[in-house]
Design an enzyme around this catalytic site. Structure first.
Site, PDB file in Angstrom:
ATOM      1  N   HIS A   1      -2.911   3.910  -6.260  1.00  0.00           N
ATOM      2  CA  HIS A   1      -2.530   2.381  -5.956  1.00  0.00           C
ATOM      3  C   HIS A   1      -3.786   1.856  -5.508  1.00  0.00           C
ATOM      4  CE1 HIS A   1       1.587   2.332  -7.253  1.00  0.00           C
ATOM      5  NE2 HIS A   1       1.839   2.916  -6.049  1.00  0.00           N
TER       6      HIS A   1
ATOM      7  N   HIS B   1      -0.805   9.749  -4.191  1.00  0.00           N
ATOM      8  CA  HIS B   1      -0.219   8.750  -5.089  1.00  0.00           C
ATOM      9  C   HIS B   1      -0.626   7.620  -4.490  1.00  0.00           C
ATOM     10  CE1 HIS B   1       3.456   6.765  -6.947  1.00  0.00           C
ATOM     11  NE2 HIS B   1       3.292   6.239  -5.841  1.00  0.00           N
ATOM     12  N   GLU B   2      -0.621   7.241  -3.133  1.00  0.00           N
ATOM     13  CA  GLU B   2      -0.941   6.054  -2.639  1.00  0.00           C
ATOM     14  C   GLU B   2      -2.463   5.684  -2.612  1.00  0.00           C
ATOM     15  OE1 GLU B   2       1.379   3.745  -2.021  1.00  0.00           O
ATOM     16  OE2 GLU B   2       2.998   5.406  -1.953  1.00  0.00           O
TER      17      GLU B   2
ATOM     18  N   HIS C   1      -6.467   1.594  -7.969  1.00  0.00           N
ATOM     19  CA  HIS C   1      -6.279   0.302  -9.071  1.00  0.00           C
ATOM     20  C   HIS C   1      -6.592  -1.008  -8.510  1.00  0.00           C
ATOM     21  CE1 HIS C   1      -2.819  -0.890 -12.248  1.00  0.00           C
ATOM     22  NE2 HIS C   1      -4.040  -0.944 -12.420  1.00  0.00           N
TER      23      HIS C   1
END
Length: 677
Positions: free
Chosen positions: A471, A467-468, A474
């Site tokens: 980020h 998940h991190e 992105h």
């Protein structure tokens, strides 16, 4: 061939940060920027991108590069002197940003550029920055009378200080509690890794025996596996009353007045700016446009998931009763849920831990993004870091050109803020004809290595890491050269979680698991039998998990939508009502979950926590494109990278999604991935 690489010259030197100099150095930079702005606005018109906007972008980025490592250290390696310096400096930064956002001359200058013939000749990124700036000036009250501007400035300063105080109270309350145990028999049921961690916790404190803390790896494992019910109750009460008027440290770091003051300030600010509530104000910069749109979305999910949650809770109660416990309490639920999982599927999260050594997980994660996007990741050993656990890695594109970098700091420890997050160290920016490459911080709080072998993750922790890193991608893969709309900047908050949640899907596919799951001793791949058990248990208690997230989302949104400062216990009353409407588990009266809800009281999620579920609709539907074409399909991966990851905050998120998917998203994939269809 010599490859380009990062060197210390263009990265922070964390070991040289001197708390005694932070405030003075910050003030000097702010005053320099004020002088630069004065010169910019004094020049002959007309204003252009080159003589107005570009200098503003440069000033903002230089300030960000200075403050970023200081802010990061405040989160991962706080000292008393650093906390003091940080708190002394925040008012200067807040005042500076308020001055900018309320500067009428600056607003008029940018507005003149927006209304000039030149505007249509600017790039989409440049136009977007100008449009966002004009919107944000209005949201900061640039057109208000002087007295109202001054009041908003006061409120912003107070709010910033309150958010910091909230975070510090949670940190102090978390680390103030320990549960020492000397009798090993009381540890019955605990996995070997958790016992080793408890021994290490004791040694770090020069104590004999075992120590349990409220750091999540210690706490959550104990709640799932510790047979001793009284110890589970003790831990639960300590964890659920952190920074509150309840529990063992009642009143010492109580966040209750902090929360009340924050809500009051946010509501007053919103009203000064012409909004009915802070929730309405918050939606001015999000994909969702009205409170009803958010509430209807959340309520629809409650309607779909609550009956499933009730059925799941009844299963736990019935199972506990068969085990001899007829008065199931909250501190028993994780424990008996884990036993029920093992009974139904002959499977536990701990069964997976030996197959997720951190080196293998990282290697597989990097192999995955190589397949999808053609990027490679390499560790750099000569870059300064703040702790022996931290590392720096470079990211290269498929032509072996340096693309980005990131720091990674994975393990829980004292003086480190709880949770997992990505933050910016450097933002992509074109500077004097060269590109300043983006750099990210990736921070987690996993169980650290014990017994001289590397850390072993649970599958939940693997999900968190992916998940991190979503980020990070992105932020790092942005091709936008202007910091204000590069990476996650300028992206509506309810779309920010889209790329991160997208990455979690790969934690469940056998093809991708084969990349990053291997036994820490033998290297053996995850056995088919164990994978099938894991998959069978994937939707175990998804209804309970869903209503828990909906409880958080509705509570957050409603306290910011219906704020009532007259009611002395308004926050608790809203939470009680939300729990009545959404949850199926009775919460003890002493529970003060809200007092450590840092996402909304100390982070950027105020009136925006719903974005996790909102963005999950996008991420689930986007992943279904990979399910259709192949989960490693490079062409689909490149399309996702080009249309989602590289575009920053320039296009509308829905426009970007349609460019990738060919249509708008539907909720179907989310419900299917959640096992609710």
């Amino acid at each position: 061939m010599n490859r380009e690489h990062f060197n210390q010259a263009n990265l922070p030197v964390f070991t040289t940060i001197d708390p005694a100099k932070i405030e003075a150095d910050t003030v000097a930079i702010l005053n320099t920027n004020r002088s630069k702005l004065k010169d910019i606005l004094a020049q002959s018109q007309p204003f252009t991108w080159a003589n107005l906007m570009q200098p503003l972008e440069d000033m903002s980025d230089e300030l960000g590069k200075f403050w970023s490592p200081i802010s990061h250290m405040h989160g991962v390696k706080e000292t008393e002197s650093l906390r003091t310096a940080y708190n002394a400096t925040l008012p200067h930064l807040t005042a500076y940003h308020t001055e900018l956002s309320q500067n009428t001359d600056l607003f008029n200058a940018i507005n003149s550029l927006a209304n000039s013939a030149q505007f249509s000749q600017l790039s989409p990124a440049q136009q977007k920055i100008i449009e966002n700036d004009i919107r944000d000036f209005k949201l900061a009250g640039v057109n208000l009378p002087a007295d109202k501007k001054a009041r908003i400035a006061e409120l912003q300063l107070e709010t910033c200080q309150l958010m910091t105080k909230f975070s510090e109270n949670v940190l102090d309350a978390t680390h103030a509690f320990i549960l020492p145990i000397t009798d090993k028999e009381k540890l019955a049921g605990l996995p070997e890794q958790a016992i080793k961690l408890a021994i290490d916790n004791a040694k770090q404190r020069s104590m004999d025996g075992y120590v349990f803390t409220l750091d999540y790896p210690s706490y959550s494992t104990a709640m799932k596996f510790l047979d001793n019910r009284e110890l589970r109750k003790t831990l639960y009460e300590a964890y659920s009353t952190r920074a509150s008027d309840q529990g063992v440290n009642a009143g010492k770091w109580d966040n209750s007045p902090v929360m009340n003051a924050l809500l009051k300030n946010r509501q007053e600010s919103a009203e000064l700016l012409g909004f009915a509530s802070f929730a309405d104000y918050s939606l001015a910069t999000k994909m969702a446009k009205t409170p009803d749109e958010v509430l209807n979305f959340l309520q629809d999910l409650v309607t779909r998931s609550k009956p499933i949650a009730q059925q799941e809770y009844d299963e736990v109660k019935n199972f506990a009763a068969k085990e001899g416990l007829h008065d199931l309490e909250v501190w028993d639920i994780s424990y008996y849920s884990e036993k029920l999982r093992q009974s139904l599927f002959n499977f536990s999260q701990e069964d997976l831990r030996p197959y997720f050594p951190i080196s293998k997980v990282l290697q597989g994660l990097f192999s995955l993004v190589k397949k999808l996007y053609g990027i490679g990741v390499r560790q750099e050993d000569s870059i300064d870091v703040w702790h022996p656990d931290a590392r720096f890695l470079s990211v290269y594109d498929e032509h072996n050109q340096l693309r980005a970098g990131f720091y990674i700091d994975l393990y829980a420890r004292q003086h480190k803020r709880d949770g997992a997050w990505m933050d910016e160290c450097r933002v992509r920016r074109r500077l004097n004809g060269k590109v300043q490459l983006p750099v990210a911080y990736l921070t987690c709080n996993f169980m650290p290595p014990v017994d001289d072998h590397e850390a072993l993750l649970t599958h939940d922790e693997v999900n968190t890491l992916f998940h991190e890193f979503g980020h990070c991608l992105h932020h790092m893969l942005s091709k936008v050269d202007y910091p204000s709309v590069s990476g996650i900047n300028g992206v509506p908050w309810d779309a920010v979680e889209f790329p991160s949640q997208f990455m979690e899907n790969y934690c469940w596919e056998k093809e991708s698991l084969d990349l990053f799951a291997g036994h820490y001793q033998t290297g053996e791949a995850l056995p088919k039998e164990l994978y099938e058990k894991m998959l069978a248990a994937k939707h175990f208690q998804t209804g309970l998990q869903m209503v828990r997230q909906l409880e958080f989302s509705l509570f957050d949104f409603l306290i910011h939508l219906d704020h009532d400062p007259v009611k002395p216990h308004f926050i608790q009353q809203i939470l009680d009502q939300v729990r009545k409407d959404t949850t199926v588990i009775e919460t003890p009266a002493f529970n003060r979950f809200q007092n450590s809800f840092s996402h909304i009281f100390a982070g950027g999620y105020a009136a925006g926590y719903y974005s996790y579920k909102w963005a999950e609709v996008l991420s689930s539907d986007a992943y279904s494109a990979f399910e259709e074409h192949g989960i490693f399909d490079h062409a689909t991966g490149l399309s996702f990278m080009h249309n989602i990851l590289e575009v920053g905050g320039v296009p509308d998120p829905m426009t970007a999604f349609v460019a990738f998917r060919g249509r708008k998203p539907t909720i179907d994939a989310l419900l299917r991935h959640s096992g609710m269809t």
